[in-house]
Design a protein around this motif. Structure first.
Motif: not given
Length: 617
Positions: A262, A264, A266, A275
């Protein structure tokens, strides 16, 4: 013979009694040296007042502990000593405690120190205003603020602290700060091992360096090597990237981090997100590597672009950032999608390249040729290499280039199995303001098959032609105009007379089943995802109270044995004895409501006494 046995038995009994008496006497606090000694039975029976002289300080011992001070009151009947002025207490070569005042009970083996307290062990130094030291449990405890210094790790401050001497472990609670020249840790609960410099963080915690800020709610940090990991809500903020994942390892000496499950990442400058379920990030190299259902999202105001591949890499400074997708790369936006072995996106120039990797060997799992393919409305375009040029400022597509083996196909909207086709060596396409293909120019060895219709959309015939080049104009995805240049050779044949086996140009392939029509379609070829189970730190477990039942029973027994009032049930009504006078009232007499709750729920421990409890973990 019987008489000899009797004498021998009596001798053994006497020896045991003598040994027992000697052992009992050994438990008394003993005076090794005192410059001046006064007996003051008038004040209290058994009181000895000791004062240092020029030869040295007052020195007393008790069961492996030595104490030096300028002045002391020894209450022999209570086996209790009060030490004043430049007090030093030593326990072998493991503990060296200094303070202005110490009181110590030989019965409970509990010491209370106050005034510039400094506890030194082989690897660290603890300073505080007041400190409790339980020799039976080999634990010390403060609750009014303290500081621990370990040279290579830095300085740790907290409101509450506890030191487990046998385990060489500190436990800090409330406003914990670890200050090092290279980083600062802020947390609410910290377990720290002084021998190794290992720190365990519980609750909302941050590690701040010049290069990054790491947040987690359960984590580990090696203060010697400056490496660690977080396994609960972990996040690392670099200059222009935010890195999040279920389980994260980081090395602050290399500005490197990796994460599992999971994930991520940015990009705060370029408004992009990637992701996946395994990733590595190198800040110094401005690079991110991510795999396992890797997905890159370029956030646009009207229509974001999604790109998926077996592996994604994002490299370069923010103003020169490049995204690469390797192995079965795909991308999707509402008006365009594509697929290739590899996709290369230069965000600064707005150039996207769809590339076919011919170098793969026959044994490679991806050895099957995957010609780049692009879909826009009803049009499919293929070729050895495809370039898409967009405007980085307006985020609109300007043009399209296909190098070698260009092939454009669109299904005839009326016939069941008819396809409009154009092929040639190269292709140049132009887009309108709505990002729809407006014009296509095919150059060199152009061939075409076109289903010609009148204004009423009635089929006139199938047009097949060859020419040097072809130019096509589209309107809403349909062919509006078809122009041939350089020696065109064209024939229009009625459909009934056009042979079935001649209706497809050589090299034709219709790949609509591969076309991503949603973000979820990007993962249609991926194997089932099995995420690894994250293991690591156990949940935070509050330690037993420092002033636990065993310690309080020792205090109560000591009071009774000296014919003093037992530990009172109402502290405010009865004066406390010497042994218990510095034990917090709430430890001796918990609130009635809490007593009731503990009685009703035996598993619940009192919340006062150590302060080392947490409902957050």
């Amino acid at each position: 013979m019987k008489q000899s046995i009797l004498i021998y038995s009596l001798f053994i009994c006497c020896l045991l009694v003598f040994t027992s008496a000697s052992a009992q006497e050994q438990k008394q606090i003993q005076i090794v040296y005192s410059g001046f000694l006064n007996f003051d039975d008038a004040v209290e029976p058994g009181l000895k007042v000791m004062t240092r002289d020029d030869s040295g300080q007052v020195h007393v011992i008790h069961e492996g502990i030595d104490m030096w001070c300028d002045q002391a009151n020894l209450y022999s009947n209570e086996n209790f000593v009060e030490a004043y002025g430049n007090v030093t207490m030593k326990q072998g070569d493991t503990i060296n405690m200094k303070s202005e005042y110490v009181e110590y009970s030989g019965k409970t083996q509990l010491a209370f120190a106050s005034g510039k307290v400094e506890l030194e062990e082989p690897n660290s130094i603890l300073t505080t205003d007041t400190l409790y030291f339980d020799r039976v449990k080999q634990e010390s405890y403060y609750k009014s603020g303290g500081r621990v210094v370990r040279d290579s790790s830095g300085t740790i401050t907290s409101q509450i602290g506890r030191y487990y001497m046998n385990a060489k472990k500190y436990q800090f609670v409330n406003n914990v700060v670890l200050d090092n020249p290279d980083y600062v840790i802020n947390t609410n609960q910290l377990d720290f091992y002084s021998e190794t410099g290992h720190a365990y963080l519980y609750g909302p915690s941050t590690i701040v360096t010049d290069e990054s800020k790491t947040y987690c709610e359960k984590g580990f940090y090696d203060t010697e090597n400056k490496t660690g990991y977080g396994i609960k809500k972990t996040r690392i903020d670099y200059d222009n990237r935010i890195f999040e994942g279920d389980s994260m390892y980081f090395d602050n000496t290399r500005s490197f981090a990796s994460a599992t499950n999971n994930i991520k990442v940015t990009d705060t400058i370029n408004k992009s997100i990637i992701k996946g379920h395994y990733a590595e990030i190198y800040k110094a190299k401005d690079s991110v590597f991510i795999t396992k259902r890797a997905l890159a999202i370029t956030v646009q105001e009207n229509d974001s672009i999604y790109m998926h591949a077996d592996t994604l890499m994002v490299t370069g400074k923010p103003e020169k950032r490049i995204t690469r997708g390797f192995r079965n790369a795909k991308f999707y936006k509402s008006d365009m999608s594509g697929k290739a072995d590899s996709v290369h996106v230069n965000h600064a120039s707005g150039l996207t390249q769809l590339i076919n990797l011919r170098r793969l060997g026959s044994q490679d799992a991806f050895a099957k040729r995957r010609d780049p393919v692009l879909w826009n409305l009803q049009n499919q375009m293929t070729g050895d290499t495809i370039h898409i040029k967009s405007n980085p400022e307006t985020e609109k597509i300007d043009s399209l280039f296909v190098f070698e083996n260009a092939f454009v196909v669109s299904r005839d909207t009326i016939s069941e199995d008819g396809y409009n086709q154009v092929k040639g060596k190269t292709l140049v396409g132009l887009f309108n303001d709505e990002n729809n293909l407006r014009q296509v120019d095919i150059d060199k060895n152009a061939e075409s098959i076109y289903y010609a219709r009148n204004d009423e959309q009635e089929l006139i015939g199938i047009d097949k032609a060859k020419s040097g080049s072809i130019s096509i104009l589209f309107a809403d995805g349909d062919i509006e105009q078809f122009i041939r240049f350089k020696q065109p050779d064209a024939v229009t044949t009625p459909e009934t007379q056009f042979p079935e086996n001649g209706r497809l140009l050589r090299g034709f392939v219709w790949r609509d089943e591969e076309r991503p029509k949603s973000v979820e379609d990007l993962f249609s070829d991926d194997p089932p995802l099995n995420l690894p189970k994250i293991k690591g730190l156990e949940d935070y477990v509050p330690q037993e109270e420092f002033f636990d039942d065993a310690l309080l029973k020792r205090v109560e027994k000591a009071d009774k044995n000296t014919n003093k009032t037992a530990v009172p049930t109402e502290i405010n009504d009865v004066k406390k004895s010497k042994v218990s006078r510095n034990i917090p009232d709430e430890a001796l007499n918990p609130d009635k409501d809490e007593k009731k709750e503990i009685k009703e729920n035996p598993k619940k421990k009192p919340s006062i006494g150590t302060g080392i409890n947490s409902d957050d973990n």
